[in-house]
Design an enzyme around this catalytic site. Sequence first.
Site, PDB file in Angstrom:
ATOM      1  CE  LYS A 186     -13.947 -46.356 -31.180  1.00  0.00           C
ATOM      2  NZ  LYS A 186     -13.373 -46.121 -32.620  1.00  0.00           N
TER       3      LYS A 186
HETATM    4  C1  PLP Z   1      -8.054 -45.424 -35.190  1.00  0.00           C
HETATM    5  C2  PLP Z   1      -8.833 -46.797 -35.380  1.00  0.00           C
HETATM    6  N1  PLP Z   1      -8.225 -48.009 -35.377  1.00  0.00           N
HETATM    7  C3  PLP Z   1      -8.698 -49.095 -35.714  1.00  0.00           C
HETATM    8  C4  PLP Z   1     -10.277 -49.400 -35.448  1.00  0.00           C
HETATM    9  C5  PLP Z   1     -10.748 -50.787 -35.733  1.00  0.00           C
HETATM   10  O1  PLP Z   1     -11.433 -51.188 -34.387  1.00  0.00           O
HETATM   11  P1  PLP Z   1     -12.633 -51.924 -34.166  1.00  0.00           P
HETATM   12  O2  PLP Z   1     -12.370 -53.117 -35.186  1.00  0.00           O
HETATM   13  O3  PLP Z   1     -12.490 -52.261 -32.832  1.00  0.00           O
HETATM   14  O4  PLP Z   1     -13.951 -51.196 -34.779  1.00  0.00           O
HETATM   15  C6  PLP Z   1     -10.906 -48.066 -35.571  1.00  0.00           C
HETATM   16  C7  PLP Z   1     -12.429 -48.171 -35.318  1.00  0.00           C
HETATM   17  O5  PLP Z   1     -12.930 -48.049 -34.395  1.00  0.00           O
HETATM   18  C8  PLP Z   1     -10.372 -47.116 -35.276  1.00  0.00           C
HETATM   19  O6  PLP Z   1     -10.852 -45.879 -35.281  1.00  0.00           O
END
Ligand code: PLP
Length: 362
Positions: free
Chosen positions: A174
């Site tokens: 991330k």
């Molecule tokens: C690109 C992306 N995909 C998926 C998610 C969902 O991830 P999470 O459930 O860990 O927040 C997020 C959010 O953080 C995101 O930015």
Amino acid sequence: MFAKDGKAKDVKTPRIVQEVWHNGEWIKWDDARVHVMSHVLHYGSSVFEGIRCYKTKRGPAIFRLTEHMQRLINSAKIYRMEHEWTRDQLSDAAIELVSRGGLEQCYIRPIIFRSLDEAHPAFGVNPFPNPLACYIGAWDWGKYLGEEAIEQGVDVCVSTWNRLTPNSMPAMAKSGANYMNSQLIKMEALLNGYAEGIALDDRGLVSEGSGENIFLVQDDRVITPQLSSSILPGITRDSVIQICRELGIQIVESNIQRAALYIADELFFSGTAAEITPIRSVDKITVGTGKRGEITRRIQQVFFEITSGEREAPGHWLTYVNEIKASGPSSNGHNASQAKATCASSSNNTETVADFETAMTE
Ligand SMILES: Cc1ncc(COP(=O)(O)O)c(C=O)c1O
């Protein structure tokens, strides 16, 4: 709620915690600033997390804190960010931040980035000479895709922008830089009157939204793209998978073709910010009946019952801030093995099929 020019704020952010954790110290929100020549501003060198803290009868409870901090540590490792902050230390800092902020619920944002050593500045792409900084801030954040969206669903499009390829920008990390891709997807969607865009991967298979994972429901089966489709290993995604198992709903991780979106019985997004948001149309094609579907509703209901502390979670998902503060930080129940499993691999709990065509023609 989305202005045609896309300039409306996503949601109101009325309350901000006035303290920020910085490299192990507490500083004021107003002092949490960086030099404009910091490496991160020019080359995108940051990794971060988004974590929700929910209001419960037992006080504020942070959702899947250990898993989020593990993913932060993983993201930093992928980008060779060598630091000494441990997952437990960062988790304890987040707990302390919520406690100091005094909010019943909030969104927590930890970030690690390459900054600037003003005494010995370095300006090139090479990140190694630049010191790392870690901050954790928090604010109260409403429903990311709108209050109504949770029940009514959102209208979305398939983006003309593809998701990142795995060997260019790893979606598994991330990183701040990945969100330039997300911004292209989001801006295009907003300017065309949609709430969100769905990106395909470099093979043309369904990947994810700009800030959410995606799920299809077809013939009572829940299907979601595999991690190999350049998706973030979402922690809400993992929660949905576990909730499906608990409800006895079949869950499959699979390749998904774009056209499958149009003929799905139900579609929904999952994410920390979006939580579980139904999708009612894609490219102006109505999904199912154009309303939140029954399976989406059931999963959503269980998710919100768990996050509000009314229903027991399948694992140690809620960290009750006030109770930890009363009994000391060692009692925060960091769950190491669960966190590692959630962030690094496909769920152990799903079937994997070769592609969605297989799933649809059985
Ligand atoms: C690109 C992306 N995909 C998926 C998610 C969902 O991830 P999470 O459930 O860990 O927040 C997020 C959010 O953080 C995101 O930015």
